[in-house]
Design an enzyme around this catalytic site. Structure first.
Site, PDB file in Angstrom:
ATOM      1  CG  ASP A  34      -2.166   0.803   1.007  1.00 34.12           C
ATOM      2  OD1 ASP A  34      -2.492   1.097  -0.153  1.00 34.12           O
ATOM      3  OD2 ASP A  34      -2.830   1.143   2.007  1.00 34.12           O
ATOM      4  CG  HIS A  79      -4.225  10.349   2.697  1.00 32.80           C
ATOM      5  ND1 HIS A  79      -5.273  10.242   3.587  1.00 32.80           N
ATOM      6  CD2 HIS A  79      -3.389   9.306   2.985  1.00 32.80           C
ATOM      7  CE1 HIS A  79      -5.077   9.184   4.376  1.00 32.80           C
ATOM      8  NE2 HIS A  79      -3.946   8.606   4.034  1.00 32.80           N
ATOM      9  CD  GLU A  95      -6.410   4.629   4.678  1.00 34.56           C
ATOM     10  OE1 GLU A  95      -5.761   3.815   3.992  1.00 34.56           O
ATOM     11  OE2 GLU A  95      -5.873   5.446   5.459  1.00 34.56           O
ATOM     12  CD  GLU A 138      -5.491   2.522  -0.227  1.00 29.86           C
ATOM     13  OE1 GLU A 138      -4.791   1.833  -1.003  1.00 29.86           O
ATOM     14  OE2 GLU A 138      -5.243   2.654   0.979  1.00 29.86           O
ATOM     15  CG  ASP A 161      -5.813  -0.194   3.504  1.00 31.49           C
ATOM     16  OD1 ASP A 161      -5.764  -1.427   3.640  1.00 31.49           O
ATOM     17  OD2 ASP A 161      -4.960   0.588   3.957  1.00 31.49           O
ATOM     18  NE  ARG A 201      -8.080   6.385   9.561  1.00 30.09           N
ATOM     19  CZ  ARG A 201      -7.346   6.233   8.469  1.00 30.09           C
ATOM     20  NH1 ARG A 201      -6.081   5.850   8.546  1.00 30.09           N
ATOM     21  NH2 ARG A 201      -7.874   6.435   7.279  1.00 30.09           N
ATOM     22  CD  GLN A 234      -3.165   4.404  10.793  1.00 30.00           C
ATOM     23  OE1 GLN A 234      -4.371   4.356  10.611  1.00 30.00           O
ATOM     24  NE2 GLN A 234      -2.333   4.902   9.892  1.00 30.00           N
ATOM     25  CE  LYS A 290      -3.707   1.846   7.359  1.00 29.75           C
ATOM     26  NZ  LYS A 290      -4.409   2.740   6.422  1.00 29.75           N
ATOM     27  CB  THR A 321      -7.740  -5.000   2.356  1.00 30.97           C
ATOM     28  OG1 THR A 321      -6.851  -4.670   3.433  1.00 30.97           O
ATOM     29  CG2 THR A 321      -7.555  -3.999   1.232  1.00 30.97           C
ATOM     30  CD  GLU A 341      -7.376  12.675   4.169  1.00 34.01           C
ATOM     31  OE1 GLU A 341      -7.016  13.630   3.459  1.00 34.01           O
ATOM     32  OE2 GLU A 341      -7.447  11.497   3.752  1.00 34.01           O
TER      33      GLU A 341
END
Lengths: 440, 440
Positions: free
Chosen positions: A139, A146, A211, A213, A245, A249, A252, A265, A269, A386
């Site tokens: 990834d 971002h 996420e 992607e 993904d 948080r 993380q 993560k 996925t 975000e």
């Protein structure tokens, strides 16, 4: 221009002409399917309108020859890997064969009248699988917006690190937990620590996120020790898919120093069921990211005139959400963001060339993710971290519900498409997942 | 105590009684081999003294029955994965069957006299392969001495991060570039930046290093979404191997923020040819790391009385080196370090339970590395970065050559063994690799 890009190409599958379809004859993405409630082995199919073309049936009817037949012979398998390994010239031959079958003046319609469901399965009557057995999943972190947004939350004093504009930053992801679109996403448990405590606790993540992607799959691989020059990177990219993904948080933030994200993560996925070939994407090629005057030029091994001119993609990604209450009340999903892949600081070719620059071997079916695709504006932020600025600015749903992060029962739906004047719009189909409560 | 642990067990393969052998009858590690210069398909073998027992031949002679025969039937394959997937009870049955064949009063010797080379191949006449097709490779960071040493070089103000004593820190590694012992290691190229420059350059790494680790392989896997409680972790660990996690320190220093090591590691990882089963390791079980009074207790999901008592391993790892000049001058390899796995802050069971705690699915053959095994003393540092303190204190070889990091032509040889009074010493065989010049 390749014949398959001709916007006037017509097809005898009527739904392929619907303005809203992701799958006109110019697209022809590959996936793995079987007829629902059948004993069929999963095998390769090609999406066309609201139907799936069964490559193996058409092969056994003798409608492919030469390189196309050779490629079609790899379509009886339950993953795309063997097909991918043939390289893009073979894929192009197979696509020409499929266009010859499906085009209005082609050889297919008479056969379809005879064969019916055996050669064309409605998507609504099919079960779709994860299209590829992913050996390694990598990834990247290619959106400078971002990286800047996340950096400013985790490291306010130092949002964009000094290496960012030189190195296509990436890390190894977990391949075992890549799941097909539609697979339920169980909220992970993990260690988290609130700033007011000295001690972490273990429990369900409270900051579960998506996420959005773009993923790309390796076609022909390289030998260990033999880098792939950026000028040849395109030969190794089979095609593209959507990637969610999923990210915890809070896990993380506590675990990621110093070796990067891990359990935040690796619980799941999701990928879209359809892989859009590099050839189908060609008409939507665009210049690479327009660097600021003060930005450094890419180092030589990441720089090729063709890639600067055509390495980007005119491609849009959308994230939609439907909460459990919205589903109960039949309130349609609401769009949370819409972003353009043009905001990526690095091109797919740069990411791939970088990945192999140390001699690392990429294998057919390896998945490279772009990292979250976020643009400059708030409406272009590809994850809740975000979009809600770590929860400070919640999103309000049509039911009045608020979201800082994902709640149990929320469905996240990702969509992607390429669109440009003079060409048929092509899409990826939905990449979906519903969050279910933590186990135990 | 299991019969296979009996130090008085005798074997009709005489070399299995040599004091220096890694492979007495108490060990019986699994690997993949074929007779050199034969057309044999690679298949499962078991090391015994200086010989390899061909499981499939003995099976076809009818010398296994029940669960042992079922396990032996998976030994005709070119990887251990299918055997591993059976779980440790089946492996134990197969080991009992092999002991019955090899022990002096067993059923094997008469058959050996009849079958000869067909059932026993000298190691010197065999080609060995990477034993496992690794789906996902995860690397931990479990030596608190290694973490503190490296941390103090990369982050002098903050060597051991606040999460270290709570979280078994790990990250995803690259599975595709795992290679068999003896595979040449091509010096990687990559981006590096010297502190005196604003701009990085691309070229061969100048700080190539080894890392001496213990690896362990997943046997029976778990379902996505279903964590493995630490009390059941041992059931999922098939066995152990040596790992050399080759590392380019200059690439690593520039790329690793914020997502962790990537190209600094993904060019190659070597494993020993033999996988020592968890059952063979049992007599060498030891208490988990003795935490300092001020250290936090492990959180509940990482804590089990049995693991605290027996989760460690009395196991030694050595690193030896021979430069090209030493090879030319027939100067034997020199030992650079000797460490004890007892210096690991986290046990294998804690690493595995942590890995699956978010629901991540581990599959048969997945590889978990311990991270560099370093102890408190300078002679116990498991990589050159620590041993030479980033080059400040070079190592002097018997030829007078100095080493800060690896030079082209250097061979790194890793050895590992378990040793304890009252038990037969068991080892892993060598894990070797010679550095060759950067490509191009």
């Amino acid at each position: 221009m390749n014949e398959s890009h001709d916007p006037h190409l017509e097809c005898w599958v009527r739904s392929a002409h619907n303005a809203s379809t992701d799958f006109p004859i110019q697209n022809l993405p590959f996936g793995i399917f079987r007829r629902a409630e059948s004993d069929d082995e999963p095998r390769v199919g090609v999406a066309i309108g609201d139907q799936i073309l069964d490559v193996t049936t058409w092969l056994s009817e003798g409608l492919f020859d030469g390189a196309a037949a050779e490629a079609a012979a790899r379509c009886a398998l339950p993953t795309l890997n063997a097909l991918m390994a043939l390289g893009n010239e073979a894929i192009s031959a197979l696509r020409r064969g499929i266009v010859a079958i499906l085009s209005t003046d082609g050889i297919g319609y008479e056969n379809f009248k005879r064969l019916g469901d055996a050669c064309l399965t409605p998507v609504s009557g099919a079960q779709l699988f994860a299209p590829v057995k992913v050996g390694d999943y990598t990834d990247f972190y290619a959106s400078v917006y971002h990286a800047t947004n996340v950096g400013s939350m985790f490291r306010p004093d130092n949002p964009l690190l000094p290496n960012y504009k030189f190195v296509p930053i990436g890390y190894h992801g977990r391949a075992s937990s890549i799941v097909a679109s539609g697979t339920e996403i169980i909220r992970p448990r993990g260690q988290t620590k609130v700033p007011t405590s000295e001690i972490p606790t273990f429990g369900p993540s409270r900051m579960l996120d998506y996420e959005s992607e773009l993923g790309f799959f390796v076609g022909r691989g390289n030998t260990l020790g033999a880098p792939i020059p950026i000028q040849r990177a395109a030969e190794h990219i089979f095609g593209f898919c959507l990637v969610n993904d999923w990210s915890a948080r809070d896990i993380q933030a506590w675990e990621y120093q110093p070796l990067g994200p891990f359990l935040a993560k690796s619980f799941a996925t999701s990928t879209s069921p359809w892989v859009v070939t590099a050839e189908a994407i060609e008409p939507f090629r665009a210049p690479a990211f327009a660097r600021d005057a003060g930005d450094p030029a890419p180092l030589d091994y990441l720089s090729a005139p063709d890639d600067q001119k055509n390495g980007g993609i005119q491609l849009f990604l959308e994230v939609w959400m439907q909460s459990a209450i919205m589903r109960d009340q039949k309130v349609p999903a609401v769009r949370l963001s819409r972003t353009n892949f043009g905001s990526m600081y690095w091109t797919p070719a740069q990411m791939l060339a970088h990945h192999a620059s140390n001699g690392c071997n990429l294998r057919p079916g390896d998945l490279l993710g772009s990292g979250t695709v976020s643009g400059k504006d708030k409406t272009e932020r590809g994850c809740l971290l975000e979009l809600t600025w770590r929860g400070a600015e919640p999103v309000t749903l049509p039911t009045g519900e608020q979201r800082r992060f994902l709640e149990d029962g929320d469905e996240v739906i990702m969509r992607g498409y390429c669109e440009r004047d003079g060409f048929a719009r092509i899409g990826f189909g939905d990449c979906r997942g519903i969050v279910s409560p933590a186990a135990g």
